[in-house]
Enzyme design. Structure first.
Site, PDB file in Angstrom:
ATOM      1  N   ASP A 175       0.872  -1.187   0.000  1.00  0.00           N
ATOM      2  CA  ASP A 175       0.000   0.000   0.000  1.00  0.00           C
ATOM      3  C   ASP A 175       0.896   1.220   0.000  1.00  0.00           C
ATOM      4  OD1 ASP A 175      -2.289   1.860   0.567  1.00  0.00           O
ATOM      5  OD2 ASP A 175      -3.349  -0.026   0.891  1.00  0.00           O
ATOM      6  N   HIS A 193       1.914   1.573  -3.188  1.00  0.00           N
ATOM      7  CA  HIS A 193       0.872   2.306  -3.911  1.00  0.00           C
ATOM      8  C   HIS A 193       1.256   3.750  -4.184  1.00  0.00           C
ATOM      9  CE1 HIS A 193      -2.837  -0.448  -2.997  1.00  0.00           C
ATOM     10  NE2 HIS A 193      -1.830  -1.082  -3.590  1.00  0.00           N
TER      11      HIS A 193
END
Length: 376
Positions: A213, A235
């Protein structure tokens, strides 16, 4: 009460004192810290920790397991030095966490060469992250500190988020966050690596992160530098605003990412504001010397339609003075774009980009706002 010589106390005050700001501090390594004084208190079990933290300023935590469902509470005295040795592991329990919670003022926390903080995420990962499946501890390493240096910390297999930071005048240097195991069968989700919010004067530097993430995420904070941080599988190098319905909790100001890289990730630079939140301003954010490699969605995405990605952005958050300088790299995949910009009406102003080039995209840039210096 342990008493130290005047020279030792003076040296420690210089090294650990109130100077842990963006510039001007002097940091030390594990061996140097350990040799400053012979008066360290050693905790070799979880049960020893509360009394040692209460009575000692110089502490070594050595190779033990924290019982299931318990937080390793480290409410450190002012000017404390805390060292990690061996492996600190956490027995599995399906609860909120955090696993470690550190508080204090003007402290220094340093990891030894072979130490490891092991969150045992492999026993929690189920492909659903924090939004479903088994209950997972939300933080492995929770920090609420004013004035401090955290150096050479190794963290492995966070169940969800790894490091959450609240505080002021803090430096995080030499973090090694390893969630490589989480890629197996794509089971690890929502494993944000380093997030800070409601914080001022923060440095994150010289670190390596592998996760699933946000690599580094800045929320409602000011005056920060993230430099020489290298991410894989993440991410994005992220700014977030609009998470709060209160206007005063959405401002972000004077943040710099520089000399960083990110690869094998969903996005490279990810700048997201939440339409459902209150009003706020993001001002003076700079990305400088950023290398992006093999991103699978957007090399650069600045969106005010998060998380729906529906092309209907809001203007509750103003984004002023967004500067990109020497941002280069590649994207790959049939749905990739080099740049996507989705700004609310009148909410984006005074963006200056130079030497920005993302190659390999299968789709054209998608921009409803055009920064000075970049054509999309």
């Amino acid at each position: 009460m342990i008493h130290f010589s005047k020279s030792v106390v003076t040296l420690l005050m210089v090294l650990v004192g109130t100077s842990a700001t963006l510039v001007g501090y002097e940091s030390i390594d594990y061996a140097t810290a350990l040799n400053l004084t012979a008066d360290y208190c050693y905790a070799r079990s979880y049960e020893e920790v509360p009394s040692i933290v209460q009575r000692c300023e110089y502490i070594v935590l050595v190779d033990f397991e924290v019982p299931a469902g318990e937080t390793l509470e480290l409410n450190l005295q002012k000017n404390s030095v805390l060292l990690f040795e061996g492996t600190i592991k956490f027995a599995v329990a399906y609860w909120d966490g955090p696993l470690i919670h550190i508080t204090g003022n003007n402290i220094q926390v340093i990891g030894g060469t072979k130490h490891l903080i092991h969150g045992q995420g492999e026993f929690y990962w189920d492909g659903q992250g924090g939004s479903g499946g088994v209950k997972k501890p939300e933080k492995v390493f929770s920090v609420n500190v004013n004035g401090g240096i955290f150096k050479n910390i190794n963290i492995k297999n966070c169940p969800t988020a790894c490091v959450k930071i609240y505080g002021n005048d803090l430096t995080f240097s030499g973090f090694n966050i390893d969630l490589n195991d989480g890629f197996k069968n794509k089971l690890a989700k929502h494993t944000d690596a380093m997030t800070f919010s409601h914080s001022n004067n923060i440095v994150i530097e010289n670190s390596k992160i592998v996760n699933q993430d946000d690599c580094v995420n800045v929320i409602c904070s000011s005056n920060a530098v993230i430099r020489n941080v290298h991410c894989w599988g993440s991410h994005g190098l992220t700014i977030s605003s609009g998470l709060s319905t209160s206007d005063r909790n959405n401002d972000v100001q004077n943040i710099t990412y520089e000399d960083c890289s990110i690869g094998g990730s969903l996005s490279g630079i990810h700048f997201k504001t939440h339409p459902a939140g209150g009003h706020g301003t993001v001002d003076q954010v700079t990305y400088r010397n950023i290398e992006i490699k093999d991103v699978t969605r957007h090399g650069i995405e600045i969106q005010q339609d998060y998380p729906n990605n529906d092309g209907h952005p809001s203007n509750n958050i103003k984004i002023n003075n967004l500067n990109l300088i020497n941002v280069t790299g590649t994207v790959k995949g049939k749905t990739t774009r080099g740049v996507r910009i989705s700004c609310g009406s009148g909410s984006c102003t005074n963006w200056k980009w130079s030497d920005v080039k993302i190659t390999g995209a299968h789709k054209k840039d998608d921009c409803n706002f055009h920064p000075d210096g970049y054509s999309c």
